[in-house]
Write a protein that holds these residues in place. Structure first.
Motif, mmCIF file in Angstrom:
data_model
loop_
_atom_site.group_PDB
_atom_site.id
_atom_site.type_symbol
_atom_site.label_atom_id
_atom_site.label_comp_id
_atom_site.label_asym_id
_atom_site.label_seq_id
_atom_site.Cartn_x
_atom_site.Cartn_y
_atom_site.Cartn_z
ATOM 1 N N GLU A 103 0.847 -1.190 0.000
ATOM 2 C CA GLU A 103 0.000 0.000 0.000
ATOM 3 C C GLU A 103 0.890 1.251 0.000
ATOM 4 O O GLU A 103 1.792 1.355 -0.815
ATOM 5 N N ASN A 104 0.645 2.170 0.936
ATOM 6 C CA ASN A 104 1.479 3.376 1.030
ATOM 7 C C ASN A 104 2.389 3.334 2.254
ATOM 8 O O ASN A 104 2.847 4.377 2.729
ATOM 9 N N GLU A 105 2.640 2.139 2.763
ATOM 10 C CA GLU A 105 3.455 2.010 3.965
ATOM 11 C C GLU A 105 4.923 2.325 3.679
ATOM 12 O O GLU A 105 5.447 2.028 2.601
ATOM 13 N N ILE A 106 5.555 2.913 4.683
ATOM 14 C CA ILE A 106 7.016 3.098 4.668
ATOM 15 C C ILE A 106 7.551 2.401 5.908
ATOM 16 O O ILE A 106 7.238 2.774 7.042
ATOM 17 N N ILE A 107 8.344 1.352 5.693
ATOM 18 C CA ILE A 107 8.837 0.512 6.788
ATOM 19 C C ILE A 107 10.349 0.413 6.682
ATOM 20 O O ILE A 107 10.897 0.196 5.593
ATOM 21 N N ASN A 108 11.015 0.556 7.782
ATOM 22 C CA ASN A 108 12.473 0.413 7.818
ATOM 23 C C ASN A 108 12.850 -0.375 9.067
ATOM 24 O O ASN A 108 13.173 0.178 10.109
ATOM 25 N N PRO A 115 9.136 1.169 0.843
ATOM 26 C CA PRO A 115 9.372 0.520 -0.452
ATOM 27 C C PRO A 115 10.797 -0.059 -0.539
ATOM 28 O O PRO A 115 11.698 0.393 0.148
ATOM 29 N N HIS A 116 10.954 -1.037 -1.398
ATOM 30 C CA HIS A 116 12.271 -1.649 -1.560
ATOM 31 C C HIS A 116 13.274 -0.563 -1.948
ATOM 32 O O HIS A 116 13.056 0.182 -2.914
ATOM 33 N N ILE A 132 1.392 -4.312 -14.210
ATOM 34 C CA ILE A 132 0.289 -4.485 -13.256
ATOM 35 C C ILE A 132 0.067 -3.284 -12.351
ATOM 36 O O ILE A 132 -0.926 -3.233 -11.628
ATOM 37 N N ALA A 133 0.984 -2.287 -12.394
ATOM 38 C CA ALA A 133 0.862 -1.152 -11.471
ATOM 39 C C ALA A 133 1.478 0.106 -12.058
ATOM 40 O O ALA A 133 2.199 0.835 -11.372
ATOM 41 N N ALA A 134 1.183 0.401 -13.313
ATOM 42 C CA ALA A 134 1.836 1.515 -14.007
ATOM 43 C C ALA A 134 1.587 2.852 -13.315
ATOM 44 O O ALA A 134 2.459 3.723 -13.282
ATOM 45 N N THR A 135 0.385 3.025 -12.753
ATOM 46 C CA THR A 135 0.033 4.328 -12.174
ATOM 47 C C THR A 135 0.228 4.378 -10.658
ATOM 48 O O THR A 135 -0.065 5.399 -10.040
ATOM 49 N N TYR A 136 0.713 3.283 -10.078
ATOM 50 C CA TYR A 136 0.951 3.279 -8.630
ATOM 51 C C TYR A 136 2.077 4.253 -8.289
ATOM 52 O O TYR A 136 3.127 4.250 -8.936
ATOM 53 N N PHE A 141 9.027 8.752 -3.244
ATOM 54 C CA PHE A 141 9.435 9.618 -4.359
ATOM 55 C C PHE A 141 8.268 10.383 -4.973
ATOM 56 O O PHE A 141 8.472 11.335 -5.730
ATOM 57 N N ASN A 142 7.029 9.928 -4.689
ATOM 58 C CA ASN A 142 5.830 10.532 -5.263
ATOM 59 C C ASN A 142 5.856 10.499 -6.794
ATOM 60 O O ASN A 142 5.426 11.434 -7.471
ATOM 61 N N LYS A 143 6.389 9.400 -7.333
ATOM 62 C CA LYS A 143 6.413 9.183 -8.777
ATOM 63 C C LYS A 143 5.758 7.850 -9.085
ATOM 64 O O LYS A 143 5.866 6.900 -8.310
ATOM 65 N N THR A 144 5.081 7.787 -10.236
ATOM 66 C CA THR A 144 4.452 6.534 -10.631
ATOM 67 C C THR A 144 5.513 5.536 -11.077
ATOM 68 O O THR A 144 6.655 5.899 -11.373
ATOM 69 N N VAL A 145 5.104 4.276 -11.157
ATOM 70 C CA VAL A 145 6.006 3.244 -11.657
ATOM 71 C C VAL A 145 6.447 3.572 -13.078
ATOM 72 O O VAL A 145 7.620 3.388 -13.445
#
Length: 372
Positions: A103-108, A115-116, A132-136, A141-145
């Motif tokens: 989802e929109n989680e940020i985990i460290n 995200p990875h 499968i997720a072009a617009t995610y 970074f607030n950028k799409t795939v």
């Protein structure tokens, strides 16, 4: 709470496509429904000399915690033969499973980084992810795939291959039914199962509106006084709901699943009503019943009385807490008597007394197999 997990899978040892398919199957069984699978791409080994990889990406819907998802993926890798040697640097591997987004989680954490941190640098992740997720949007970074792919400096040669990965959900689809009714005693889990099926298989969900019935709490306090108005109100509401919902065509749903069948009205009323009341009720019931669409499949979830009482206590509806074992036993017998003499419906009785299909996905999948 369900959430979507984006997973990259890769293999460059042995029968690579077989390893990828086994990983997909295990992820479906242990983590959740696979909503999308990318094409498979051949890419050179990244950061070391070795055989080419086959890579793909998945979108998985799950109710598991993020750390449990990651640990489950590590267990799947181990089961498929991957051994993490502790040697620094990249190595050839039977299977490689990485969480890209949740989802929109940020985990460290020590176990999981989302995200990875390297995904935006790797063409073998971004290219299948684009399928499968072009617009995610990357939450950091607030950028799409698609935008990340355009900006990626990785110049590796990536090639789509002929092989495709099969989604295991295809083995469970209810292709032969337009209307499935899930039935059972109080606390058997019929609403939970109907809800899960509707979410996983794009079905229109019809739930009994018991919460709106003003006579229900009164019935549990004074059964003899309120049994007849309760059963009449249930019958009227069930008749209206089934008639309305089944007559409304939904082009975007594949079939209908409900957590009750209207015949339960006769089963419960035979237990709760006096003999003369029941005779009158039965006449009214059959006048309505002949006008109602019948399910293509009637699934009865059998739970023993001890498990029913535990489930009733667990869900905590105050007016249900004084239900006696004898009442539950009578309901079970009423259902089984009805089903034993049933000739018009396709019926499947499933004993779920030793299963927990809400908490245990493998139990849930075993029930789907029995239904199918």
């Amino acid at each position: 709470m369900t959430k979507r997990v984006y997973i990259s899978i890769g293999s460059n040892k042995g029968d690579r496509i077989a390893y990828l398919q086994e990983a997909v199957n295990s992820i479906f069984t242990k983590i959740g429904v696979i909503e999308a699978i990318s094409k498979v791409y051949k890419t050179p080994a990244f950061g070391f000399d070795s055989d080419d990889f086959l890579n793909a990406c998945l979108v998985v819907k799950t109710e598991l915690r993020s750390d449990v998802v990651m640990q489950t993926l590590l267990n799947v890798e181990a089961a498929l033969g991957r051994v993490r040697s502790g040697v620094k640097g990249y190595q050839a591997r039977e299977i490689d499973l990485d969480v890209i987004f949740i989802e929109n989680e940020i985990i460290n954490s020590e176990l999981l980084q989302v995200p990875h941190p390297e995904m935006h640098k790797r063409l073998f992740v971004l290219k299948p992810l684009l399928d499968i997720a072009a617009t995610y949007k990357h939450p950091g970074f607030n950028k799409t795939v698609a935008e990340l792919l355009n900006a990626c400096e990785d110049k590796s040669v990536i090639e789509e291959v002929f092989d495709t990965l099969k989604n295991p959900i295809e083995n469970y689809r209810f292709t032969n039914y337009n209307y499935i009714a899930i039935e059972g005693n109080i606390g058997a889990g019929k609403t939970s199962l109907a809800t899960k099926i509707s979410e996983d298989f794009n079905a229109k969900l019809v739930l009994e509106r018991f919460a709106d019935n003003p006579f229900l709490p009164k019935f549990y306090n004074d059964a003899s006084r309120y049994a007849f108005p309760l059963e009449m109100s249930f019958l009227a509401d069930r008749y209206q709901q089934i008639s309305d919902d089944l007559s409304q065509l939904d082009l975007f749903k594949d079939f209908i699943v409900s957590d009750y069948d209207v015949f339960k009205s006769l089963i419960f009323s035979k237990i709760t009503l006096q003999e003369d009341e029941f005779k009158l009720y039965r006449k009214l019931f059959y006048i309505m019943y002949k006008e109602i669409a019948k399910p293509d499949l009637y699934v009865y979830l059998y739970q023993n009385t001890e498990r029913l009482q535990k489930n009733i206590k667990k869900r905590g509806r105050e007016y249900e807490q004084q239900i006696e074992d004898e009442y539950l036993n009578k309901i079970n017998l009423g259902y089984l008597e009805f089903l034993k003499n049933q000739t018009e419906l396709e019926v499947k009785i499933i004993d779920v007394s030793s299963l927990d299909f809400v908490a245990n996905r493998e139990d849930y999948l075993s029930i789907l197999k029995l239904i199918n």
